[in-house]
Design a protein around this motif. Structure first.
Motif, PDB file in Angstrom:
ATOM      1  N   SER A   1     -21.525  23.113  97.830  1.00  0.00           N
ATOM      2  CA  SER A   1     -22.502  22.124  98.291  1.00  0.00           C
ATOM      3  C   SER A   1     -22.728  21.046  97.235  1.00  0.00           C
ATOM      4  O   SER A   1     -22.897  19.877  97.562  1.00  0.00           O
ATOM      5  N   VAL A   2     -22.725  21.446  95.946  1.00  0.00           N
ATOM      6  CA  VAL A   2     -22.830  20.457  94.873  1.00  0.00           C
ATOM      7  C   VAL A   2     -21.655  19.490  94.941  1.00  0.00           C
ATOM      8  O   VAL A   2     -21.819  18.272  94.846  1.00  0.00           O
ATOM      9  N   ILE A   3     -20.445  20.052  95.139  1.00  0.00           N
ATOM     10  CA  ILE A   3     -19.255  19.203  95.244  1.00  0.00           C
ATOM     11  C   ILE A   3     -19.374  18.289  96.452  1.00  0.00           C
ATOM     12  O   ILE A   3     -19.084  17.093  96.385  1.00  0.00           O
ATOM     13  N   CYS A   4     -19.823  18.852  97.583  1.00  0.00           N
ATOM     14  CA  CYS A   4     -19.957  18.058  98.805  1.00  0.00           C
ATOM     15  C   CYS A   4     -20.973  16.942  98.625  1.00  0.00           C
ATOM     16  O   CYS A   4     -20.751  15.807  99.053  1.00  0.00           O
ATOM     17  N   VAL A   5     -22.100  17.242  97.987  1.00  0.00           N
ATOM     18  CA  VAL A   5     -23.174  16.264  97.831  1.00  0.00           C
ATOM     19  C   VAL A   5     -22.827  15.220  96.761  1.00  0.00           C
ATOM     20  O   VAL A   5     -22.988  14.022  96.965  1.00  0.00           O
ATOM     21  N   VAL A   6     -22.336  15.677  95.608  1.00  0.00           N
ATOM     22  CA  VAL A   6     -22.187  14.787  94.465  1.00  0.00           C
ATOM     23  C   VAL A   6     -20.853  14.044  94.479  1.00  0.00           C
ATOM     24  O   VAL A   6     -20.802  12.868  94.134  1.00  0.00           O
ATOM     25  N   PHE A   7     -19.781  14.715  94.887  1.00  0.00           N
ATOM     26  CA  PHE A   7     -18.490  14.034  94.938  1.00  0.00           C
ATOM     27  C   PHE A   7     -18.406  13.217  96.216  1.00  0.00           C
ATOM     28  O   PHE A   7     -18.407  13.749  97.315  1.00  0.00           O
ATOM     29  N   VAL A   8     -18.330  11.900  96.062  1.00  0.00           N
ATOM     30  CA  VAL A   8     -18.347  10.979  97.196  1.00  0.00           C
ATOM     31  C   VAL A   8     -17.014  10.256  97.244  1.00  0.00           C
ATOM     32  O   VAL A   8     -16.749   9.372  96.425  1.00  0.00           O
ATOM     33  N   ALA A   9     -16.157  10.629  98.200  1.00  0.00           N
ATOM     34  CA  ALA A   9     -14.793  10.109  98.248  1.00  0.00           C
ATOM     35  C   ALA A   9     -14.759   8.592  98.410  1.00  0.00           C
ATOM     36  O   ALA A   9     -13.924   7.912  97.816  1.00  0.00           O
TER      37      ALA A   9
ATOM     38  N   LEU B   1     -20.551   8.133  80.315  1.00  0.00           N
ATOM     39  CA  LEU B   1     -21.676   8.443  81.205  1.00  0.00           C
ATOM     40  C   LEU B   1     -21.823   9.934  81.462  1.00  0.00           C
ATOM     41  O   LEU B   1     -22.912  10.398  81.784  1.00  0.00           O
ATOM     42  N   MET B   2     -20.742  10.686  81.324  1.00  0.00           N
ATOM     43  CA  MET B   2     -20.872  12.152  81.397  1.00  0.00           C
ATOM     44  C   MET B   2     -21.783  12.659  80.292  1.00  0.00           C
ATOM     45  O   MET B   2     -22.633  13.526  80.504  1.00  0.00           O
ATOM     46  N   LEU B   3     -21.589  12.089  79.094  1.00  0.00           N
ATOM     47  CA  LEU B   3     -22.355  12.537  77.933  1.00  0.00           C
ATOM     48  C   LEU B   3     -23.777  11.975  77.926  1.00  0.00           C
ATOM     49  O   LEU B   3     -24.722  12.679  77.569  1.00  0.00           O
ATOM     50  N   THR B   4     -23.913  10.705  78.295  1.00  0.00           N
ATOM     51  CA  THR B   4     -25.216  10.041  78.177  1.00  0.00           C
ATOM     52  C   THR B   4     -26.071  10.121  79.436  1.00  0.00           C
ATOM     53  O   THR B   4     -27.283   9.911  79.369  1.00  0.00           O
TER      54      THR B   4
ATOM     55  N   PHE C   1     -24.124   6.783  90.546  1.00  0.00           N
ATOM     56  CA  PHE C   1     -24.336   7.293  91.906  1.00  0.00           C
ATOM     57  C   PHE C   1     -23.539   8.573  92.123  1.00  0.00           C
ATOM     58  O   PHE C   1     -24.025   9.529  92.729  1.00  0.00           O
ATOM     59  N   ASN C   2     -22.307   8.597  91.599  1.00  0.00           N
ATOM     60  CA  ASN C   2     -21.457   9.774  91.748  1.00  0.00           C
ATOM     61  C   ASN C   2     -21.989  10.982  90.986  1.00  0.00           C
ATOM     62  O   ASN C   2     -21.625  12.118  91.288  1.00  0.00           O
ATOM     63  N   PHE C   3     -22.828  10.741  89.992  1.00  0.00           N
ATOM     64  CA  PHE C   3     -23.370  11.832  89.196  1.00  0.00           C
ATOM     65  C   PHE C   3     -24.727  12.323  89.713  1.00  0.00           C
ATOM     66  O   PHE C   3     -25.247  13.325  89.217  1.00  0.00           O
ATOM     67  N   LEU C   4     -25.313  11.604  90.638  1.00  0.00           N
ATOM     68  CA  LEU C   4     -26.638  11.983  91.135  1.00  0.00           C
ATOM     69  C   LEU C   4     -26.521  12.845  92.385  1.00  0.00           C
ATOM     70  O   LEU C   4     -25.558  12.733  93.135  1.00  0.00           O
ATOM     71  N   GLY C   5     -27.533  13.662  92.606  1.00  0.00           N
ATOM     72  CA  GLY C   5     -27.567  14.480  93.811  1.00  0.00           C
ATOM     73  C   GLY C   5     -27.761  15.952  93.571  1.00  0.00           C
ATOM     74  O   GLY C   5     -27.924  16.719  94.519  1.00  0.00           O
ATOM     75  N   PHE C   6     -27.756  16.377  92.296  1.00  0.00           N
ATOM     76  CA  PHE C   6     -27.909  17.799  92.029  1.00  0.00           C
ATOM     77  C   PHE C   6     -29.215  18.355  92.591  1.00  0.00           C
ATOM     78  O   PHE C   6     -29.286  19.504  93.006  1.00  0.00           O
ATOM     79  N   GLU C   7     -30.262  17.518  92.592  1.00  0.00           N
ATOM     80  CA  GLU C   7     -31.561  18.029  93.050  1.00  0.00           C
ATOM     81  C   GLU C   7     -31.570  18.348  94.539  1.00  0.00           C
ATOM     82  O   GLU C   7     -32.428  19.092  95.012  1.00  0.00           O
ATOM     83  N   VAL C   8     -30.602  17.813  95.301  1.00  0.00           N
ATOM     84  CA  VAL C   8     -30.514  18.158  96.721  1.00  0.00           C
ATOM     85  C   VAL C   8     -30.252  19.652  96.882  1.00  0.00           C
ATOM     86  O   VAL C   8     -30.752  20.295  97.807  1.00  0.00           O
TER      87      VAL C   8
END
Length: 465
Positions: A18-26, A46-49, A202-209
């Motif tokens: 679900s994390v992959i589905c939500v956060v990874f946006v093709a 941006l991965m680090l910061t 945007f691609n890194f956001l969404g974990f809270e879902v």
């Protein structure tokens, strides 16, 4: 007993997928590829910061305050009703705008899959069907749609792997469209490229879902941090791999923000139509459904929860009598997205996907700004609360973890929505986003003011409840 079993359907594997589905946006892969070779620097930077501090903070807040409201709850607890209301509005309104951008994209990709050209009327009907199918599916609980979430996650990984491996094959046999030099891999500060860096955020956001799925998990306090960490590592890898494939196939200046991923497959295979291209196009379209369904479940819950607290219009509080799902928010998603795409038929802008997607980005990123200071404030005002997952570090480290993502979000919003030059091309591309953002910010303030008036306690000297 059956209800308990239903809640245990959402296992750790489901949470990671679900994390992959939500956060990874093709569909966001192409705008990122438009940055050029320097995208690799920005991914790592941006991965680090951003991704690391955001993932840690989301894990702590999500496991400590595991109510239905997600980030709205966190901000409201820290800064009160007004900021909670703003957060819920920005968080919700981004979704129908995003849905509209994908609806506009859908007929374009479908025409590639079928090998036919669709007219305006047929395209509009397909766009409306896309929107309302998502609305209908979002009337049902997450466990009823878990197969869709898992399936979409697998499809996205397949898309990324195919593009990446085709990129390797193309690079070995035909060379690369963008020359790889040390200079090209260094960060680019071209204004056009910088506007697309927000897509990486945007691609890194969404974990809270994923935190909103807590009631359907076996052990949410353990599974949520695990899903965020493991899912984040997988997502970072597949993003970079797919970005490489697109970069091999298409010169940076020619990348289409809408169909770039499918375009790259066509160029790498040397064919405009084939069984592979049709299959990949259909898989891409299915991934769009997965994006919307996974996000609708979280966004609708937050909007409904906020409405029940008086921070969103009452229509968002309407729930189904059968399963208690937030159907009011879902229907409003459909109405707003439908109005947007109907209006779009009268707009001259050819890149409607990016215009709507960029507007969605502004609102979406704005929703996260108050989350980071809320993390710091909740540590101060609620120090004794049990924190199953707690970010370690002294005050300086915690402040840096919160401040860095805020700086990056503000910078990204400026590059998306503020015209930084006054040539005709820049103004035509940016001004609609600027005007649209202002309109939605103003609407949000009006709604917050009105909801505040409706929730005044007459026995408490006008204080808002």
């Amino acid at each position: 007993m059956n209800q308990i079993q239903d809640k245990k359907k959402f296992k750790l594997t489901d949470a990671i997928l679900s994390v992959i589905c939500v956060v990874f946006v093709a569909e966001a892969a192409a705008p990122v590829a438009a940055i050029g070779n320097s995208q690799y620097f920005w991914w790592i930077f941006l991965m680090l910061t951003f991704l690391l501090p955001y993932g840690l903070i989301a894990s702590e807040l999500g496991t400590t305050y595991d109510g239905e409201g997600g980030l709205y709850d966190w901000v409201r607890k820290a800064y009160g009703k007004k900021w909670g209301g703003r957060t819920s509005w920005y968080y919700w309104i981004n979704f129908p705008l995003w849905m509209a951008s994908l609806a506009v994209l859908f007929p374009e990709i479908l025409s590639i899959a079928l090998g036919i050209k669709l007219g305006l009327g047929a395209s509009l009907l397909i766009e409306l069907a896309f929107i309302w199918i998502i609305v209908f599916i979002s009337f049902y609980p997450v466990c009823d749609s878990v197969w869709i979430l898992n399936g979409a996650a697998v499809i996205k990984v397949i898309l990324a792997l195919v593009v990446g491996f085709l990129g390797i094959y193309g690079a070995i046999n035909h060379g690369v469209a963008n020359e790889y030099t040390i200079e090209s891999l260094l960060p680019s500060f071209d204004l056009n490229s910088l506007s697309f860096i927000s897509v990486i955020l945007f691609n890194f956001l969404g974990f809270e879902v994923v935190c909103t799925f807590a009631d359907d998990m076996e052990n949410p306090k353990k599974q949520i941090p695990q899903a965020i960490v493991l899912g984040g590592l997988v997502i970072a890898a597949i993003y970079i791999f797919s970005a490489f494939g697109i970069g091999v196939a298409i010169p940076t200046s020619e990348v289409s923000t809408s169909s770039g991923l499918i375009d790259s497959i066509q160029l790498l295979t040397g064919k405009t139509t084939s069984l592979l291209i049709s299959v990949m196009s259909i898989l891409f379209l299915l991934s769009l459904f997965g994006n919307m369904i996974s996000w609708s479940l979280g966004v609708n819950n937050v909007a409904c929860y906020a409405a029940k607290n008086g921070d969103m219009p009452k229509v968002f509080a309407k729930t189904s009598e059968k399963n208690d799902m937030p159907i009011g928010s879902a229907i409003m998603n459909g109405i707003v997205a439908s109005v947007v795409i109907i209006i779009a038929t009268f707009l001259p802008n050819q890149d409607l996907f990016w215009s709507f997607f960029a507007l969605n980005l502004v609102m979406f990123l704005s929703a996260y700004l108050p989350v980071f200071p809320s993390f710091l404030k909740l540590r101060k005002i609620d120090p004794d609360r049990e924190r199953p997952f707690k970010v370690s570090g002294n005050d300086f480290v915690l402040k840096m973890l919160a401040i860095l993502p805020m700086i990056l979000i503000i910078t990204s919003i400026v590059f998306i929505a503020v015209p930084l030059s006054f040539d005709k091309e820049t103004l035509n591309g940016t001004l609609p986003i600027t005007i649209g953002s202002i309109i939605f910010f103003v609407i949000g303030e009006i709604l917050i003011r009105n909801s505040g008036k409706k929730n005044v306690d007459p026995n408490n000297k006008g204080e808002v409840l």
